[in-house]
Structure formats: structure tokens, C-alpha cells
Design a protein around this motif. Structure first.
Motif, PDB file in Angstrom:
ATOM      1  N   GLU A 146       0.829  -1.368   0.109  1.00  0.00           N
ATOM      2  CA  GLU A 146      -0.108  -0.096   0.096  1.00  0.00           C
ATOM      3  C   GLU A 146       0.781   1.358   0.114  1.00  0.00           C
ATOM      4  O   GLU A 146       0.686   2.233  -0.647  1.00  0.00           O
ATOM      5  N   ASN A 149       2.350   1.696  -3.329  1.00  0.00           N
ATOM      6  CA  ASN A 149       1.298   1.700  -4.576  1.00  0.00           C
ATOM      7  C   ASN A 149       1.538   0.631  -5.688  1.00  0.00           C
ATOM      8  O   ASN A 149       1.541   1.045  -6.655  1.00  0.00           O
ATOM      9  N   PRO A 151       0.906  -2.302  -7.967  1.00  0.00           N
ATOM     10  CA  PRO A 151      -0.278  -2.787  -8.737  1.00  0.00           C
ATOM     11  C   PRO A 151      -0.154  -4.366  -8.380  1.00  0.00           C
ATOM     12  O   PRO A 151       0.536  -4.850  -7.777  1.00  0.00           O
ATOM     13  N   GLN A 240      -2.797 -10.175  -4.910  1.00  0.00           N
ATOM     14  CA  GLN A 240      -1.792  -9.616  -6.113  1.00  0.00           C
ATOM     15  C   GLN A 240      -2.184 -10.342  -7.431  1.00  0.00           C
ATOM     16  O   GLN A 240      -1.701 -10.077  -8.361  1.00  0.00           O
TER      17      GLN A 240
END
Ligand SMILES: Cc1cc2nc3c(=O)[nH]c(=O)nc-3n(C[C@H](O)[C@H](O)[C@H](O)COP(=O)(O)O)c2cc1C
Length: 245
Positions: A146, A149, A151, A240
């Protein structure tokens, strides 16, 4: 033994750094080394995030709990196993992402990232810098993702603290060759006979300058693996996008 190998044999993790910078030229050399390693199928499945923001550095150091040297090192990199670039290519060609999500691709990205990191470590030590890998960012892998950031199809594998060494630990004795290397077949007898090695590690721990203790390699491993460590990492990997299959 040539000078490269001599440096490699002198490796110790450094956890105490001088208040001196890693120069821009040195950082450039470290990143060039990172990008020069072998990479499975040429996928280059890693990214490196340098943490220069002091508040972010504090937050990451707090996650590691046991690694205050993260705050003191001049340079701190996070190594990210990264299949996101491949995901963009596949998506833009309307190809499904199943080929990126399986265990094999996960291994490829972890191996690529580790090779890049070890190239940085060897390059740093060749310039008399000290390094320490920081796997304890995985104490809260979700929070690290987090904060950075990250992805889908990326994993913050570990950090690396780099700086000018102030003090260094003594070299930790490695397994004897006969306990780690065999010819043509796995040699269960030699590879698992750890009595002599345990004795030499006990001597190392008893005599080292800081944190002397009465333990050996087998006892250390018993303590490390007595419980399932960081079980939430598997959940994070699924989140993820990895299937773990
Ligand atoms: C992937 C990885 C993660 C590590 N994580 C940490 C860490 O979070 N904190 C730390 O102080 N050392 C960490 N280490 C350093 C190991 O403890 C160290 O390499 C090991 O004890 C052998 O000691 P040496 O590197 O001094 O020879 C890590 C090493 C590796 C390879």
C-alpha cells in the motif's frame, strides 16, 4: 583467488553505518549492476524503488521492527518482483493473464529480482560499501504494498540498506563444502551430517564481538522453523493475482 572472489568471501551483512553518503555515481553503478544480471527468458521481471522520503523510510523501518539500521543507512532500496509490465503488454493485446499468474511465473519473477539484488550487493561491496538485505519488510507485506502503490502481479520481496560501514560483524562461517555440494546425486549422509558445522557455529556465536550467545546452526533453524512464519504472505500473493498453482 582474484579480487572479485576475495571480496565475495569477505561478505558480512552491515548493520551500522557512518553518516556518509553513497554518491550519485556509486548509485548509478549499483543500478547498472542490478540491470546487468541474467534474467529468465529476458523478462526482466523486477523493479527497484529507492526510498528517499524520510517519513516513508520511517514507516518501512517500523514494519521491519528488528532492523533499525534501515533508518541509518544512506540508501534504501525495495526490490519488487514485477510482472506488471508483462500484464500491460498482454492486456493491450487482449491476451489473458493466466500465463503470468501461475507458480512458474511467480518463481521467475522472484529469481530475477534476487539476481538483480545480489548484483547490487556484489557491486556495493566492490566499492567498500556495506549492505544488509531486509526481508523483514514482509512482516507487513500488505502495508508495504500500500505504501508503495504496488499494482497487481507485483511483490515487495525485500529491501536492501546500503551505506558506508561504521562497524562490521565477524564473518559467519558457512557450511563446509561436503555439507552443501555433491557430485551427480544428492548425498544424504554427507549433506545432512551437521555435527562439525554446529560446533564451529557455536564457537562463532560464543566469541563474536556483539550479541554473543550459546547456540549453533541446527538450534537456530529449530527456532526459526518451529512455527509457520508469515502465513499471510500466501494470502497477499493471491490478492496480487497469483494463483499459487
Ligand atoms: C533475503 C534476505 C533477507 C534478510 N533480511 C534481514 C533483515 O530483515 N534484517 C537483518 O538484519 N538481516 C537480514 N538478512 C541478513 C541475514 O541475516 C544474513 O545474511 C545472515 O545472517 C548471514 O550473515 P552475513 O550476511 O553477515 O554473512 C537477510 C538476508 C537475506 C538474504
Amino acid at each position: 583467488m582474484n579480487s572479485t572472489i576475495k571480496k565475495m568471501t569477505q561478505h558480512v551483512s552491515v548493520r551500522d553505518f557512518k553518516d556518509e553518503p553513497v554518491t550519485d555515481e556509486q548509485k548509478d553503478a549499483l543500478l547498472t549492476a542490478a540491470q546487468s544480471g541474467s534474467t529468465s527468458e529476458f523478462v526482466q521481471a523486477f523493479s527497484i524503488i529507492e526510498i528517499t522520503d524520510s517519513k516513508l523510510r520511517e514507516q518501512l523501518a517500523d514494519i521491519t521492527i528488528s532492523s533499525p539500521h534501515v533508518k541509518k543507512a544512506d540508501t534504501f532500496y525495495i526490490f519488487v518482483a514485477d510482472l506488471n509490465r508483462q500484464a500491460s503488454i498482454l492486456k493491450s493485446h487482449n491476451q489473458d493473464l493466466d500465463g503470468l499468474k501461475n507458480m512458474e511465473s511467480l518463481i521467475v519473477s522472484i529469481v530475477d529480482t534476487t539476481i538483480a539484488a545480489q548484483n547490487v550487493a556484489v557491486a556495493a561491496e566492490s566499492m567498500d560499501l556495506g549492505i544488509c538485505y531486509i526481508g523483514s519488510i514482509r512482516n507487513n507485506i500488505q502495508k508495504v504494498a500500500e505504501l508503495l502503490n504496488l499494482p497487481k502481479l507485483t511483490i515487495p520481496l525485500f529491501g536492501m540498506a546500503i551505506g558506508v560501514p561504521k562497524t562490521k560483524n565477524q564473518h559467519k562461517p558457512r557450511l563446509p563444502r561436503k555439507n552443501q555440494v555433491s557430485t551427480n546425486t544428492y548425498n544424504n549422509e554427507n549433506l545432512s551430517d551437521l555435527k562439525d558445522y554446529d560446533a564451529s557455529v557455536r564457537k562463532y556465536y560464543a566469541n563474536r564481538n556483539s550479541n554473543a550467545s550459546d547456540t549453533n546452526w541446527s538450534e537456530k533453524n529449530l527456532a526459526i522453523f518451529k512455527e509457520i512464519r508469515r502465513p499471510e504472505v500466501a494470502q497477499f500473493l493471491k490478492q496480487q493475482g497469483f494463483t499459487l498453482k
